[in-house]
Design a protein around this motif. Sequence first.
Motif, PDB file in Angstrom:
ATOM      1  N   GLY A  34       0.800  -1.222   0.000  1.00 42.07           N
ATOM      2  CA  GLY A  34       0.000   0.000   0.000  1.00 42.07           C
ATOM      3  C   GLY A  34       0.831   1.268   0.000  1.00 42.07           C
ATOM      4  N   MET A  35       2.104   1.174   0.445  1.00 38.38           N
ATOM      5  CA  MET A  35       2.939   2.367   0.564  1.00 38.38           C
ATOM      6  C   MET A  35       4.078   2.455  -0.448  1.00 38.38           C
ATOM      7  SD  MET A  35       3.433   2.913   4.682  1.00 38.38           S
ATOM      8  CE  MET A  35       4.491   1.482   4.840  1.00 38.38           C
ATOM      9  N   ILE A  36       4.548   1.303  -0.948  1.00 40.04           N
ATOM     10  CA  ILE A  36       5.840   1.283  -1.623  1.00 40.04           C
ATOM     11  C   ILE A  36       5.888   2.161  -2.870  1.00 40.04           C
ATOM     12  CG2 ILE A  36       5.320  -0.800  -2.962  1.00 40.04           C
ATOM     13  CD1 ILE A  36       8.713   0.198  -1.382  1.00 40.04           C
ATOM     14  N   ASP A  37       4.837   2.159  -3.686  1.00 41.76           N
ATOM     15  CA  ASP A  37       4.880   2.957  -4.916  1.00 41.76           C
ATOM     16  C   ASP A  37       4.981   4.448  -4.625  1.00 41.76           C
ATOM     17  OD1 ASP A  37       4.616   1.097  -7.275  1.00 41.76           O
ATOM     18  OD2 ASP A  37       2.862   0.450  -6.162  1.00 41.76           O
ATOM     19  N   ASN A  38       4.191   4.924  -3.671  1.00 46.72           N
ATOM     20  CA  ASN A  38       4.263   6.343  -3.310  1.00 46.72           C
ATOM     21  C   ASN A  38       5.585   6.680  -2.644  1.00 46.72           C
ATOM     22  OD1 ASN A  38       1.126   5.770  -3.318  1.00 46.72           O
ATOM     23  ND2 ASN A  38       1.404   7.990  -3.538  1.00 46.72           N
ATOM     24  N   TYR A  39       6.114   5.748  -1.845  1.00 49.11           N
ATOM     25  CA  TYR A  39       7.412   5.968  -1.208  1.00 49.11           C
ATOM     26  C   TYR A  39       8.503   6.134  -2.263  1.00 49.11           C
ATOM     27  CZ  TYR A  39      11.586   5.052   1.636  1.00 49.11           C
ATOM     28  OH  TYR A  39      12.810   5.145   2.246  1.00 49.11           O
ATOM     29  N   LEU A  40       8.490   5.265  -3.261  1.00 51.11           N
ATOM     30  CA  LEU A  40       9.507   5.344  -4.312  1.00 51.11           C
ATOM     31  C   LEU A  40       9.372   6.629  -5.128  1.00 51.11           C
ATOM     32  CD1 LEU A  40       9.529   1.645  -5.607  1.00 51.11           C
ATOM     33  CD2 LEU A  40      11.059   2.720  -3.948  1.00 51.11           C
ATOM     34  N   ALA A  41       8.140   7.050  -5.372  1.00 50.81           N
ATOM     35  CA  ALA A  41       7.922   8.246  -6.183  1.00 50.81           C
ATOM     36  C   ALA A  41       8.161   9.533  -5.398  1.00 50.81           C
ATOM     37  CB  ALA A  41       6.497   8.238  -6.748  1.00 50.81           C
ATOM     38  N   GLU A  42       7.656   9.595  -4.171  1.00 45.37           N
ATOM     39  CA  GLU A  42       7.660  10.844  -3.414  1.00 45.37           C
ATOM     40  C   GLU A  42       8.931  11.052  -2.594  1.00 45.37           C
ATOM     41  OE1 GLU A  42       4.128  10.871  -1.027  1.00 45.37           O
ATOM     42  OE2 GLU A  42       2.850  10.280  -2.711  1.00 45.37           O
ATOM     43  N   ILE A  43       9.454   9.993  -2.008  1.00 43.71           N
ATOM     44  CA  ILE A  43      10.591  10.123  -1.092  1.00 43.71           C
ATOM     45  C   ILE A  43      11.905   9.767  -1.788  1.00 43.71           C
ATOM     46  CG2 ILE A  43      11.543   9.467   1.133  1.00 43.71           C
ATOM     47  CD1 ILE A  43       8.871  10.973   1.264  1.00 43.71           C
ATOM     48  N   VAL A  44      11.924   8.622  -2.473  1.00 49.08           N
ATOM     49  CA  VAL A  44      13.148   8.189  -3.156  1.00 49.08           C
ATOM     50  C   VAL A  44      13.305   8.898  -4.496  1.00 49.08           C
ATOM     51  CG1 VAL A  44      14.483   6.143  -3.853  1.00 49.08           C
ATOM     52  CG2 VAL A  44      12.797   5.945  -2.040  1.00 49.08           C
ATOM     53  N   THR A  45      12.226   9.514  -4.977  1.00 51.67           N
ATOM     54  CA  THR A  45      12.178  10.259  -6.257  1.00 51.67           C
ATOM     55  C   THR A  45      12.630   9.395  -7.437  1.00 51.67           C
ATOM     56  OG1 THR A  45      14.405  11.253  -5.999  1.00 51.67           O
ATOM     57  CG2 THR A  45      12.533  12.477  -5.098  1.00 51.67           C
ATOM     58  N   MET A  46      12.115   8.182  -7.499  1.00 53.49           N
ATOM     59  CA  MET A  46      12.381   7.315  -8.642  1.00 53.49           C
ATOM     60  C   MET A  46      11.498   7.727  -9.810  1.00 53.49           C
ATOM     61  SD  MET A  46      12.891   3.389  -7.355  1.00 53.49           S
ATOM     62  CE  MET A  46      14.316   2.888  -6.391  1.00 53.49           C
ATOM     63  N   GLY A  47      12.121   7.905 -10.973  1.00 54.80           N
ATOM     64  CA  GLY A  47      11.369   8.179 -12.182  1.00 54.80           C
ATOM     65  C   GLY A  47      10.918   6.889 -12.835  1.00 54.80           C
ATOM     66  N   GLU A  48      10.446   7.008 -14.100  1.00 55.82           N
ATOM     67  CA  GLU A  48       9.906   5.853 -14.796  1.00 55.82           C
ATOM     68  C   GLU A  48      10.948   4.740 -14.950  1.00 55.82           C
ATOM     69  OE1 GLU A  48      10.097   8.902 -15.882  1.00 55.82           O
ATOM     70  OE2 GLU A  48       8.188   9.668 -16.672  1.00 55.82           O
ATOM     71  N   ALA A 153      -6.443  -6.264   5.139  1.00 59.84           N
ATOM     72  CA  ALA A 153      -6.322  -5.556   6.418  1.00 59.84           C
ATOM     73  C   ALA A 153      -5.145  -4.581   6.380  1.00 59.84           C
ATOM     74  CB  ALA A 153      -6.150  -6.553   7.558  1.00 59.84           C
ATOM     75  N   GLY A 154      -4.042  -5.003   5.744  1.00 55.32           N
ATOM     76  CA  GLY A 154      -2.883  -4.121   5.609  1.00 55.32           C
ATOM     77  C   GLY A 154      -3.196  -2.881   4.796  1.00 55.32           C
ATOM     78  N   TYR A 155      -3.915  -3.057   3.693  1.00 53.59           N
ATOM     79  CA  TYR A 155      -4.321  -1.907   2.869  1.00 53.59           C
ATOM     80  C   TYR A 155      -5.165  -0.933   3.697  1.00 53.59           C
ATOM     81  CZ  TYR A 155      -3.001  -4.599  -1.315  1.00 53.59           C
ATOM     82  OH  TYR A 155      -2.322  -5.312  -2.270  1.00 53.59           O
ATOM     83  N   LEU A 156      -6.093  -1.474   4.470  1.00 49.27           N
ATOM     84  CA  LEU A 156      -6.989  -0.616   5.259  1.00 49.27           C
ATOM     85  C   LEU A 156      -6.228   0.121   6.356  1.00 49.27           C
ATOM     86  CD1 LEU A 156     -10.124  -2.951   5.519  1.00 49.27           C
ATOM     87  CD2 LEU A 156      -9.712  -1.044   3.946  1.00 49.27           C
ATOM     88  N   VAL A 157      -5.190  -0.524   6.903  1.00 50.65           N
ATOM     89  CA  VAL A 157      -4.336   0.160   7.886  1.00 50.65           C
ATOM     90  C   VAL A 157      -3.686   1.383   7.241  1.00 50.65           C
ATOM     91  CG1 VAL A 157      -2.182  -0.014   9.194  1.00 50.65           C
ATOM     92  CG2 VAL A 157      -3.877  -1.850   9.345  1.00 50.65           C
ATOM     93  N   VAL A 158      -3.144   1.205   6.033  1.00 50.23           N
ATOM     94  CA  VAL A 158      -2.498   2.319   5.320  1.00 50.23           C
ATOM     95  C   VAL A 158      -3.499   3.428   5.035  1.00 50.23           C
ATOM     96  CG1 VAL A 158      -1.282   2.991   3.222  1.00 50.23           C
ATOM     97  CG2 VAL A 158      -0.743   0.814   4.321  1.00 50.23           C
ATOM     98  N   VAL A 159      -4.700   3.028   4.605  1.00 57.09           N
ATOM     99  CA  VAL A 159      -5.743   4.032   4.332  1.00 57.09           C
ATOM    100  C   VAL A 159      -6.012   4.853   5.583  1.00 57.09           C
ATOM    101  CG1 VAL A 159      -8.184   4.373   3.793  1.00 57.09           C
ATOM    102  CG2 VAL A 159      -6.852   2.722   2.488  1.00 57.09           C
ATOM    103  N   GLY A 160      -6.194   4.196   6.724  1.00 56.43           N
ATOM    104  CA  GLY A 160      -6.488   4.903   7.968  1.00 56.43           C
ATOM    105  C   GLY A 160      -5.341   5.782   8.424  1.00 56.43           C
ATOM    106  N   VAL A 161      -4.135   5.254   8.348  1.00 54.99           N
ATOM    107  CA  VAL A 161      -2.961   6.006   8.816  1.00 54.99           C
ATOM    108  C   VAL A 161      -2.739   7.253   7.976  1.00 54.99           C
ATOM    109  CG1 VAL A 161      -0.441   5.945   8.982  1.00 54.99           C
ATOM    110  CG2 VAL A 161      -1.800   4.039   9.860  1.00 54.99           C
TER     111      VAL A 161
END
Length: 402
Positions: A34-48, A153-161
């Motif tokens: 639930g987090m990894i794609d946004n983490y790579l794009a927003e924090i690690v700044t990975m491009g295509e 359940a993991g996805y829903l945890v990420v949504v809530g957090v």
Amino acid sequence: MGKKLAEIFREDSGYKIFFATLLITGLSYGIYKGMIDNYLAEIVTMGEFDRGLAEFFRELPGLLLVFILAVFYTFSAERMYKIGAVITMIGMAMLSLVSPTKLLVTIAIFVHSLGDHIQLGMKNTMSLNYAKPGRGGEALGQQNAIHQVGTLAGYLVVVGVFAVFASKSPFKLFFGISAVILLAASILSMRLTGESATDETKRRFYFRKKYTKYYMLEVFYGARKQVFFTFGPYVLILFYGASTMVISILFAVTAITSYFFAPLVGKIIDRLGYKVVMITDTLVLVIVCFFYGFSHHLFPRDVAFLICCLNYVLDSIISLASMASNVYVQDISDNADEMRATISTGVSVNHLITVLIALFGGWIWQTVGVETLFLLSAALGLCNSAYAATIKIDKTTGRAIR
């Protein structure tokens, strides 16, 4: 649920501990995914291209699995499962601790994926070994269901957090929490005492001429699947600015949808035949790919984003039709061992093409645009349909002609 499991599994087996670890690891995976794609794009700044490269290393353990199992052929399935649990936990801990640089994060992803693939290679073997005679299919179904529950359940945890702490982007904190969850799963897995023999079919490649069409279908399916798995969420993040919460909601919706549609797709395969399903699903894929690659040219931004989300869910549904190729293998196999060996080889073939698509897909997107990438996926879908159309069916028996 407990009563249902007791009807399927042997009481003297370790199925209770095994299923508890499946639920816990599913929870961890849902948080991670639930987090990894946004983490790579927003924090690690990975491009295509960087995202494709990271995915190449994430998929690489799947290709290496047959060699890993060959080296540790004397180990029981339970022992390999425990090793996989520890490696997965180490990879997740690395994600929570290392600096968000492309190299270090990619290494952490590789380590996490290595452990995950080792466990994946053992789950079916353990489920079948723990099942009562004649209940193997139900055992595998329950195994998949319990993991999906944990993942959801993991996805829903990420949504809530991220609904509460979106401005703080607590990625590394929750990678750390996920690592602690995996530590608990690792400790629990140490209580597994069985000595299930690892599946011989997963330790070697098995090629026979009569399965050539199946191998080719796996090539086309693996290629088109990887485009959506890797770059589908990244399109939503880079093109439309989808937040971690939105991506996790989308994953949760696809998980729920797939859970309910899987039995229906199975019935359709039985009723219409695997050939019809293999041809039709990839024709639908062409429509999905077109709108995914070109919606931003045809519609206002918000409408295009919604269309892409709907098409992502639709792709998850038509991906279920991949079950049809396994039914095809079952149809032309001489026995169960040959069928398992062929499907295991198909998984390896699938991973071979996915690592290549992951590597070159990012380069295609970066060089000539996302439109071309999804046109390529559509073309691979058409190739899949054309190849499936060459399967000859005996009208009398309804079975494939070898």
